[in-house]
Design a protein around this motif. Sequence first.
Motif, PDB file in Angstrom:
ATOM      1  N   GLY A 193       0.806  -1.208   0.000  1.00  0.00           N
ATOM      2  CA  GLY A 193       0.000   0.000   0.000  1.00  0.00           C
ATOM      3  C   GLY A 193       0.842   1.261   0.000  1.00  0.00           C
ATOM      4  O   GLY A 193       0.468   2.265  -0.622  1.00  0.00           O
ATOM      5  N   VAL A 194       1.982   1.229   0.707  1.00  0.00           N
ATOM      6  CA  VAL A 194       2.896   2.377   0.702  1.00  0.00           C
ATOM      7  C   VAL A 194       3.390   2.652  -0.719  1.00  0.00           C
ATOM      8  O   VAL A 194       3.480   3.808  -1.162  1.00  0.00           O
ATOM      9  CB  VAL A 194       4.081   2.130   1.655  1.00  0.00           C
ATOM     10  N   LEU A 195       3.696   1.590  -1.448  1.00  0.00           N
ATOM     11  CA  LEU A 195       4.137   1.752  -2.834  1.00  0.00           C
ATOM     12  C   LEU A 195       3.003   2.317  -3.696  1.00  0.00           C
ATOM     13  O   LEU A 195       3.232   3.166  -4.566  1.00  0.00           O
ATOM     14  CB  LEU A 195       4.627   0.414  -3.390  1.00  0.00           C
ATOM     15  N   LEU A 196       1.770   1.852  -3.462  1.00  0.00           N
ATOM     16  CA  LEU A 196       0.634   2.385  -4.204  1.00  0.00           C
ATOM     17  C   LEU A 196       0.373   3.850  -3.870  1.00  0.00           C
ATOM     18  O   LEU A 196      -0.191   4.594  -4.681  1.00  0.00           O
ATOM     19  CB  LEU A 196      -0.622   1.566  -3.889  1.00  0.00           C
ATOM     20  N   ALA A 197       0.790   4.266  -2.673  1.00  0.00           N
ATOM     21  CA  ALA A 197       0.553   5.644  -2.244  1.00  0.00           C
ATOM     22  C   ALA A 197       1.605   6.612  -2.773  1.00  0.00           C
ATOM     23  O   ALA A 197       1.480   7.826  -2.552  1.00  0.00           O
ATOM     24  CB  ALA A 197       0.510   5.712  -0.717  1.00  0.00           C
ATOM     25  N   MET A 198       2.630   6.104  -3.458  1.00  0.00           N
ATOM     26  CA  MET A 198       3.668   7.008  -3.965  1.00  0.00           C
ATOM     27  C   MET A 198       3.109   8.095  -4.880  1.00  0.00           C
ATOM     28  O   MET A 198       3.537   9.251  -4.807  1.00  0.00           O
ATOM     29  CB  MET A 198       4.763   6.208  -4.666  1.00  0.00           C
ATOM     30  N   PRO A 199       2.134   7.790  -5.772  1.00  0.00           N
ATOM     31  CA  PRO A 199       1.576   8.880  -6.572  1.00  0.00           C
ATOM     32  C   PRO A 199       0.946   9.985  -5.732  1.00  0.00           C
ATOM     33  O   PRO A 199       0.901  11.132  -6.168  1.00  0.00           O
ATOM     34  CB  PRO A 199       0.519   8.168  -7.430  1.00  0.00           C
ATOM     35  N   VAL A 235      -6.737   3.644  -2.104  1.00  0.00           N
ATOM     36  CA  VAL A 235      -5.769   4.328  -2.967  1.00  0.00           C
ATOM     37  C   VAL A 235      -6.335   5.626  -3.530  1.00  0.00           C
ATOM     38  O   VAL A 235      -5.654   6.662  -3.536  1.00  0.00           O
ATOM     39  CB  VAL A 235      -5.304   3.391  -4.097  1.00  0.00           C
ATOM     40  N   ALA A 236      -7.579   5.596  -4.012  1.00  0.00           N
ATOM     41  CA  ALA A 236      -8.154   6.802  -4.626  1.00  0.00           C
ATOM     42  C   ALA A 236      -8.253   7.963  -3.639  1.00  0.00           C
ATOM     43  O   ALA A 236      -7.783   9.072  -3.944  1.00  0.00           O
ATOM     44  CB  ALA A 236      -9.516   6.480  -5.246  1.00  0.00           C
ATOM     45  N   PRO A 237      -8.849   7.785  -2.445  1.00  0.00           N
ATOM     46  CA  PRO A 237      -8.875   8.925  -1.513  1.00  0.00           C
ATOM     47  C   PRO A 237      -7.487   9.383  -1.089  1.00  0.00           C
ATOM     48  O   PRO A 237      -7.257  10.586  -0.900  1.00  0.00           O
ATOM     49  CB  PRO A 237      -9.685   8.396  -0.315  1.00  0.00           C
ATOM     50  N   MET A 238      -6.529   8.456  -0.946  1.00  0.00           N
ATOM     51  CA  MET A 238      -5.171   8.865  -0.575  1.00  0.00           C
ATOM     52  C   MET A 238      -4.538   9.712  -1.670  1.00  0.00           C
ATOM     53  O   MET A 238      -3.863  10.708  -1.389  1.00  0.00           O
ATOM     54  CB  MET A 238      -4.304   7.627  -0.312  1.00  0.00           C
ATOM     55  N   THR A 239      -4.760   9.330  -2.927  1.00  0.00           N
ATOM     56  CA  THR A 239      -4.139  10.050  -4.044  1.00  0.00           C
ATOM     57  C   THR A 239      -4.727  11.451  -4.181  1.00  0.00           C
ATOM     58  O   THR A 239      -3.997  12.431  -4.384  1.00  0.00           O
ATOM     59  CB  THR A 239      -4.323   9.263  -5.351  1.00  0.00           C
ATOM     60  N   VAL A 240      -6.045  11.559  -4.063  1.00  0.00           N
ATOM     61  CA  VAL A 240      -6.675  12.883  -4.154  1.00  0.00           C
ATOM     62  C   VAL A 240      -6.257  13.743  -2.965  1.00  0.00           C
ATOM     63  O   VAL A 240      -6.015  14.945  -3.105  1.00  0.00           O
ATOM     64  CB  VAL A 240      -8.203  12.746  -4.226  1.00  0.00           C
ATOM     65  N   THR A 241      -6.149  13.134  -1.784  1.00  0.00           N
ATOM     66  CA  THR A 241      -5.671  13.890  -0.620  1.00  0.00           C
ATOM     67  C   THR A 241      -4.272  14.432  -0.872  1.00  0.00           C
ATOM     68  O   THR A 241      -3.955  15.572  -0.494  1.00  0.00           O
ATOM     69  CB  THR A 241      -5.672  12.995   0.638  1.00  0.00           C
TER      70      THR A 241
END
Length: 422
Positions: free
Chosen positions: A53-59, A125-131
């Motif tokens: 998940g940390v890797l997915l949160a890089m964007p 992932v989506a809410p983290m990326t928009v945040t």
Amino acid sequence: MSSRARRALPVAGLSLGLAMGLANLMGYVFVALLSAALGPADFGGFSALNTYGVLLAMPAGAFQIVVARRQTRAHRDADGQVTALTTSAVVGLALAAVTIASAPVIRDLLRLDTAWSVVWLALMVAPMTVTGALQGVLLGREAYRRLSVVYVVTAATRLLAAVCAVGWDFAVAEVFAATFVAAAVTLLVALLLARGDLAPGVRAPRALEVLDDLVRSNVALAGLMALSSLDVVLARTVLTDHDSGSYALAALFGKVVFWGTQFVALTVVPAVADASGGGQVRSTLHRSALAVLAIGSVVALGCALVPGPLVAFSGGPAYTDAEPLLVWAALTGTLWAVIQVWLFAGMSRGDHVMTIVVWAAAGLQSALVLLWFNDSPYEVIATVGGTAAVVALVGLLRVPKGETTPAPGSAETAEALGLTRE
């Protein structure tokens, strides 16, 4: 920037630093609570999936930097925050879809009880990326207090999820469901805090333009995250469930050093970008590296002297196997922190050699563990630490030794990180 703004900036930076420190502390408690609630076997699976998940949160981190740069260009030309937010949502949804489609494979690879753990992670992932994009808006607008609130809310909601996991005896899938709710709440808070700055500009860049900026500006950061995060996934892949859980707990102390010294690496960027020659750069980098080594040495010393109480507090008696690993994990985290200094310095000078080295090392580290050095947690940590030592040495050799002319693009790189003083 006006003289008044220059005087206010250190205070604002201090408030942001304190907020990040508090968020890191809550992150540590989050992991400690879950390690005790889940037990070694399930905690190993949780940690491996969480690292994915940390890797997915890089964007998300990438969008923060890209959007911040666009906010500070040309007197804060608001050239399309809405487009950037839309693009971040699309990227997050695409990553979520790929992860959900891969859920059965990831479940089997990480030996999870159910694929729902992967699904709930993907939905985050989506809410983290928009945040992340909204944080970029706040950073570009120099709204440091509001940005600090977002960092604290992010950590606080996750900590609340961990408390619920302990109180209601959650399984791994339920923990990820709770953290999805935390991510959604954080997004709502970030939207409320940034809503006044979301005015569409006169020219909204195309999504491909934003994505191109995203990729070009953040390859180095992605490589650093891969080098410093994949070890937990590798341990879960090659070790038993219990040993991977012990490794994951020990690895936490390496992350404490790595994340806890990030402020040192960040302060290097404007200092190096403003430096008049190689001698000044060399002096700045040596002082910064020594500061990181000093902090890391204190943590490693504590891990060597009192490993038992640290493990008991972090995970409980089920993790006694992790005690001998703590000091080595702290030393490895110290090496990662030094690498972070070298990498950020290279970015500020327009030197991309360390980016290549970091990515190559991440691949080499994975190959060594997967193919050869995987009989015990000690072999894994020795391989990871040895690889980090080589990369740190390469970075030391890359430090300028004499007077040089600042590389083209260094000022732009510093601006991209939101750390210029002009």
